[in-house]
Design an enzyme around this catalytic site. Structure first.
Site, PDB file in Angstrom:
ATOM      1  N   LYS A 105     -16.398   9.805   1.747  1.00  0.00           N
ATOM      2  CA  LYS A 105     -15.682   8.473   2.334  1.00  0.00           C
ATOM      3  C   LYS A 105     -16.498   7.286   1.884  1.00  0.00           C
ATOM      4  CE  LYS A 105     -12.117   8.327   5.249  1.00  0.00           C
ATOM      5  NZ  LYS A 105     -11.248   8.959   5.535  1.00  0.00           N
ATOM      6  N   GLY A 217      -0.716   3.221  16.669  1.00  0.00           N
ATOM      7  CA  GLY A 217      -0.945   2.784  15.307  1.00  0.00           C
ATOM      8  C   GLY A 217       0.238   2.538  14.533  1.00  0.00           C
ATOM      9  N   TYR A 218       0.228   1.596  13.822  1.00  0.00           N
ATOM     10  CA  TYR A 218       1.583   1.455  13.112  1.00  0.00           C
ATOM     11  C   TYR A 218       1.429   1.175  11.598  1.00  0.00           C
ATOM     12  CZ  TYR A 218       6.858   1.568  13.391  1.00  0.00           C
ATOM     13  OH  TYR A 218       8.118   1.989  13.587  1.00  0.00           O
ATOM     14  N   GLY A 219       0.103   1.759  11.250  1.00  0.00           N
ATOM     15  CA  GLY A 219      -0.080   1.671   9.567  1.00  0.00           C
ATOM     16  C   GLY A 219       0.830   2.657   8.837  1.00  0.00           C
ATOM     17  N   ASN A 220       0.371   3.258   7.708  1.00  0.00           N
ATOM     18  CA  ASN A 220       0.942   4.143   7.040  1.00  0.00           C
ATOM     19  C   ASN A 220       1.396   5.530   7.685  1.00  0.00           C
ATOM     20  OD1 ASN A 220       0.382   6.770   5.272  1.00  0.00           O
ATOM     21  ND2 ASN A 220       1.342   5.488   3.817  1.00  0.00           N
ATOM     22  N   ALA A 221       0.264   6.051   8.342  1.00  0.00           N
ATOM     23  CA  ALA A 221       0.336   7.018   8.999  1.00  0.00           C
ATOM     24  C   ALA A 221       1.416   6.983  10.333  1.00  0.00           C
ATOM     25  CB  ALA A 221      -0.715   7.865   9.681  1.00  0.00           C
ATOM     26  N   GLY A 222       1.189   5.920  11.103  1.00  0.00           N
ATOM     27  CA  GLY A 222       2.123   5.694  12.336  1.00  0.00           C
ATOM     28  C   GLY A 222       3.678   5.481  12.012  1.00  0.00           C
TER      29      GLY A 222
HETATM   30  N1  GLU Z   1      -7.925   8.969   3.625  1.00  0.00           N
HETATM   31  C1  GLU Z   1      -7.021   9.912   3.748  1.00  0.00           C
HETATM   32  C2  GLU Z   1      -7.876  10.868   4.868  1.00  0.00           C
HETATM   33  O1  GLU Z   1      -8.575  10.541   5.618  1.00  0.00           O
HETATM   34  C3  GLU Z   1      -6.708  10.739   2.598  1.00  0.00           C
HETATM   35  C4  GLU Z   1      -7.893  11.193   1.720  1.00  0.00           C
HETATM   36  C5  GLU Z   1      -7.614  11.433   0.229  1.00  0.00           C
HETATM   37  O2  GLU Z   1      -6.539  11.567  -0.177  1.00  0.00           O
HETATM   38  O3  GLU Z   1      -8.706  11.674  -0.453  1.00  0.00           O
HETATM   39  O4  GLU Z   1      -7.440  12.041   4.976  1.00  0.00           O
END
Ligand code: GLU
Length: 418
Positions: A105, A217-222
């Protein structure tokens, strides 16, 4: 209040799994720490001509199963410990969906909301100049995460390619389609999560077409969770929120309208569809009387202070680390079915892996093929976790740990590390 340092939490979760699994002490100790981490300091020219100094991290947690893989966050509260925890969870995430990758990360301490496009581009390129020698398609592959976008991935891929002297699409995933992105990557995290919600619904006998849903949460995932849960199951999303607060309407919130509002106004909190539509805080949203709760924001949202008030039957964790260990115990005791983060949100990295495969072959798949393969991975992972939790009589997060830790430990043993 219980421990809220995410890395301490990640280590405590591992310790619990190690005990249940009777894990070899050396294996446990090796898994408690990142194998490598980089701290970088970057000067960036701002639009007003001044130079601002930024700090960033990249943690390569474990690569026994393959190159380290995981997103990169741009966030003002980023710390080395948040990045370590997220890198550890990536290690379990790639293992639970059984893709040949490790976990890593990255994070940069910055507030992208206060930066211009050109400042963000210079920061993105500076980050790659700082860590470019330590990442690569066969070593460590970043991706989008909180406040980082396909455009940022594009700048980073370009900067890396300039350093190497040729085009290297595989160094990063989540790229825009014309630069070697994968079809289906945009909504992959939410879509993967919805496949696990579908399986949980079947298992628990919950009719998702009758279900009510709250999304934090209302980003990409939300945002994509809002769209997909409505489209795929016909569930009614009654509440959504972002960092400024939320809205609640028992008639249900139309995803097209709320998404358009968020795009235009920068927040959902001022949206009002009818007289019944009212504002709620993020804390209140979590405790609403809904069937499915989707935490899709940041860490430490559900803990010993509020877990007892959660009324949802299913908690589908699209965020990383939304529930503390004390929160987990309470939810489990109360019979709440938690689909734990590194299972529920593994769809993003799974399609990132598909993107890497397509980049390596320079041959691109239709979106249906991506969906089918993603569904297969998520469904298999869901049932592996559910079975482990039943077998060991533990909550689903521990079930997920047991599955993942066993896979990473086996790879380390086969390599002769332990
Ligand atoms: N950031 C995303 C996660 O937390 C995707 C990570 C990725 O695609 O490498 O799973």
């Amino acid at each position: 209040m219980s421990e809220l340092n995410p890395f301490k939490i990640a280590q405590a979760q591992l310790a619990e799994a190690a005990k249940i699994m009777d894990l070899d002490p050396a294996v446990h100790e090796l898994l408690r720490w990142p194998l490598r981490e980089f701290h970088v300091t970057m000067p960036v020219r701002m639009d007003d001509g001044s130079v601002k100094i930024f700090h960033g991290f990249r943690v390569q947690y474990n690569d026994a199963r393959g190159p380290t893989k995981g997103g990169l966050r741009f966030h003002p509260d980023e710390t080395i410990d948040t990045v370590r925890a997220l890198a550890a969870w990536m290690t379990w995430k790639t293992a639970v969906v059984d893709i040949p990758l490790g976990g890593g990360k990255g994070g940069v301490v910055c507030n992208p909301k206060e930066m211009s496009e050109t400042e963000l581009e210079r920061l993105s390129r500076a980050y790659i100049r700082a860590i470019g020698h330590y990442i690569g398609e066969e070593t460590d592959v970043p991706a989008p995460d909180v406040y980082t976008t396909p455009q940022i991935m594009a700048w980073m891929m370009d900067e890396y390619s300039v350093i190497r002297g040729y085009n290297v699409p595989g160094v990063i995933t989540g790229k825009p389609l014309p630069l070697g992105g994968s079809a289906g990557r945009g909504d992959a995290t939410a879509r993967g999560g919805m496949y696990t919600v579908r399986e949980a619904g079947k298992l628990l006998g919950i009719d998702l077409d009758q279900a009510t849903v709250a999304i934090q949460g209302y980003g990409n995932a939300g945002q994509f969770a809002h769209k997909l849960i409505a489209e795929m199951f016909g569930s009614k999303v009654v509440a959504v929120s972002d960092s400024r607060g939320g809205i609640y309407c028992t008639d249900g919130l139309d995803y097209e309208k709320v998404m358009a509002w968020k795009k235009e106004k920068g927040t959902v909190v001022t949206y009002k569809c009818c007289d019944d539509c009212k504002q709620v805080t993020n804390e209140e949203l979590l405790e609403l009387d809904v069937d499915v709760l989707v935490p899709a924001a940041l860490e430490n949202q559900i803990g010993d202070w509020n877990a007892g008030n959660i009324k949802a039957k299913i908690v589908a964790e699209l965020a990383n680390g939304p529930t503390t260990p004390a929160g987990d115990e309470i939810l489990h005791k109360n019979g709440v079915y938690v689909i734990p983060d590194f299972l529920c949100n593994a769809g993003g990295v799974t399609v990132s892996y598909f993107e890497q495969v397509q980049n390596a072959y320079d041959f691109y798949w239709a979106v249906d093929e991506v969906y089918t393969r993603l569904d297969r991975k998520m469904t298999a992972a869901f049932h592996a976790v559910h079975e482990a939790a039943q077998k060991y009589k533990v909550h689903n997060r521990m079930g997920a740990y047991i599955v993942s830790v066993a896979r990473v430990a086996e790879a380390m043993r086969l390599r002769g590390w332990v």
